[in-house]
Enzyme design. Structure first.
Site, PDB file in Angstrom:
ATOM      1  CG  HIS A  54      35.226  14.136 -20.875  1.00  0.00           C
ATOM      2  ND1 HIS A  54      35.369  14.957 -19.782  1.00  0.00           N
ATOM      3  CD2 HIS A  54      34.419  13.120 -20.469  1.00  0.00           C
ATOM      4  CE1 HIS A  54      34.666  14.476 -18.769  1.00  0.00           C
ATOM      5  NE2 HIS A  54      34.099  13.360 -19.149  1.00  0.00           N
ATOM      6  CG  ASP A 304      33.394  19.390 -12.621  1.00  0.00           C
ATOM      7  OD1 ASP A 304      33.679  19.981 -11.571  1.00  0.00           O
ATOM      8  OD2 ASP A 304      32.699  18.366 -12.657  1.00  0.00           O
ATOM      9  CB  THR A 305      33.841  15.245 -14.121  1.00  0.00           C
ATOM     10  OG1 THR A 305      33.096  15.819 -13.056  1.00  0.00           O
ATOM     11  CG2 THR A 305      34.036  13.777 -13.866  1.00  0.00           C
ATOM     12  CB  VAL A 306      38.912  13.901 -16.569  1.00  0.00           C
ATOM     13  CG1 VAL A 306      39.535  15.285 -16.489  1.00  0.00           C
ATOM     14  CG2 VAL A 306      39.357  13.058 -15.379  1.00  0.00           C
ATOM     15  CD  GLN A 336      29.636  15.205 -12.276  1.00  0.00           C
ATOM     16  OE1 GLN A 336      29.813  16.046 -11.403  1.00  0.00           O
ATOM     17  NE2 GLN A 336      30.483  15.038 -13.275  1.00  0.00           N
TER      18      GLN A 336
END
Length: 493
Positions: A54, A304-306, A336
């Site tokens: 993702h 945000d985070t991949v 996180q």
């Protein structure tokens, strides 16, 4: 070795046309498209595995859809190339993350969000489902691929204790993480080279907005103090006017002064409560996906985070995440992506768990940390119905979590998979099969994913979006598919 016989979802279907969501979860919208396995006689002897990636949960504009999909395709291809070369899940998932970090369109590695000081500090973590070892770095600067440091921490920990019986670290932060990485052969990268024109432009916009909001807040506090002092000394008459002193202000005029609209502070697409203090408004831009002004400026929202999750030829699973963190975050803040059980989770099947599971998360780090969403989703996937289990986990353990009771907009997304040995009879005792169920879910406006098996010619990508009328942070979407991996036993002549 493993040979893939089975596909993945071609195009997600709108589940609203197929079935109604459970009545206890009225805001959920979901899609699952199982695929029938197909066998290719020419696949014998080829390596097998599966990867799902993702590119962040947030808002993905149509104008930049090709870029987001392209980076997901490249990440999938990198992981599959490693699987075909015989690499295990941990190495393949690391390869996928490196590709995601190297893209200027993602908030990880190069091009990450800048903090309040105008610097890039990254978080990353990785987990091996076979050994259950975990490695992570937080708030590390000057490293272009923080996932490489996390992976090295994991591999070094698997070697056992250090000299004098010391326990090797699994989580390092800041300067210590940077120095450890360099000492273990990971090349440093000047922070100025990690910033891109996109991240620098976003930093300048956000800094300007913060300066405006601080001026507004300062003015608000000053006028509030004057009004309070005037009330205490009886300067205001019953009709709202002053008793004639020059430092007094008409009650009506004062009301207009402190309640005039400030559109630049609206960082969310959800109407704010009328009594929300301005200082609270200023915090909203950190945890929201998008607003109309930012869409018009750069065509994309706050991402945000991949992350990525992988199944290898032996049926092992691994998961990894990487993030540049929230825009304008305080220096030293760790999201996180580096926290155990919050950013990613991977666990092979055992006597207690009938399924191997892998999870990678994205979204507002503080929300994901307080709910430990990665581990919660992994535990939920041990239930018989994977789709229903994830639906309930996202609703009950995230959106309606008691740990987020004070939040009215809960933002996050996950990619998950689970796999197990197929129990159906195989045509030959030399053939075994693994069934992989993969899903993604998000409460943000959109989430870009890509997936690929080792026998696919190219990766498939999809930008999942909330259905029309759904409110980001209060509704969720679920989509996914099924892939069957078939193995052939190797023989020695």
């Amino acid at each position: 070795m493993w040979r893939c016989a089975g596909g993945v979802m071609e195009t997600p279907l709108n589940c609203a046309e197929e079935q109604q969501p459970p009545p206890v979860l009225p805001d959920a919208r979901s899609t699952v498209t199982p695929q029938e396995p197909t066998t290719d006689k020419n696949d014998k002897g080829k390596a097998v595995g599966f990867v799902l990636v993702h590119a962040g949960a947030g808002y993905h504009s149509e104008s930049k859809a090709k870029e987001y999909k392209h980076v997901c395709k490249r990440a999938c291809q990198r992981a599959v190339d490693r699987l075909k070369a015989g690499a295990l899940a941990v190495d393949a998932v690391t390869a996928a993350l490196v590709e995601l970090e190297n893209s200027p369109f993602t908030n990880a590695g190069m091009g990450s969000n800048l903090n309040l000081s105008g610097e890039i500090e990254c978080d990353a973590s990785i987990m091996d489902g076979k050994s259950l070892h975990y490695g992570a770095v937080g708030a590390v600067s000057g490293i272009n691929n923080p996932v490489l440091v996390a992976n090295r921490l994991l591999s070094e920990a698997q070697k056992g204790k250090l000299s004098a019986g010391r326990i090797p670290p699994c989580f390092l932060v800041g300067r210590g993480a940077h120095d450890w990485a360099v000492s273990h052969g990971i090349p440093p990268c000047p922070s100025e080279k990690m910033a891109t024109k996109f991240s620098l432009s976003a930093y300048k916009r956000n800094k300007h907005k913060m300066e405006l909001s601080e001026k507004v807040e300062t003015g608000f506090n000053r006028h509030s103090k004057k009004r309070r002092q005037a009330s205490e000394t009886g300067l205001f008459c019953k009709d709202g006017r002053t008793d004639g002193r020059t430092d007094g202000v008409c009650g009506r005029a004062f009301h207009q002064a402190i309640h005039r609209p400030f559109p630049l502070l609206r960082f969310t697409n959800k109407p704010l409560p009328k009594k929300t203090p301005i200082s609270e408004e200023n915090k909203l831009f950190r945890r929201t996906t998008e607003n109309e002004q930012m869409r018009n400026e750069n065509g994309s929202g706050l991402l945000d985070t991949v992350g990525a999750i992988v199944v290898d030829r032996e049926g092992n699973v691994a998961a990894a995440v990487s993030s540049g963190g929230l825009a304008m975050k305080h220096p030293g803040r760790v999201g996180q992506a580096a926290h155990h059980g919050c950013g990613c989770w991977a666990e092979n099947t055992s006597t207690l768990n009938p399924y191997s599971t892998a999870v990678s998360t994205s979204g507002c780090g503080e929300h994901l940390i307080r709910t430990m969403l990665a581990r919660e989703c992994s535990s939920a996937m041990q239930c018989e119905d994977a789709h229903q289990a994830l639906l309930e986990a996202m609703q009950n353990k995230f959106i309606s979590s008691p740990f987020l009771a004070s939040e009215d907009c809960v933002l996050g997304g996950v990619i998950v998979l689970r796999c197990c040995r197929c129990s159906d009879a195989q045509p030959s005792p030399d053939i075994q099969a693994i069934l992989v169920e993969f899903l993604w879910s998000h409460t943000t406006e959109s989430m870009c994913v890509g997936y690929m098996s080792a026998q696919d010619g190219k990766a498939k990508t999809h930008i999942s979006r909330l259905p029309p009328g759904a409110v980001a942070g209060q509704s969720l979407a679920i989509e996914g598919g099924v892939c069957r991996l078939v193995s052939t036993a190797t023989t020695v002549d």
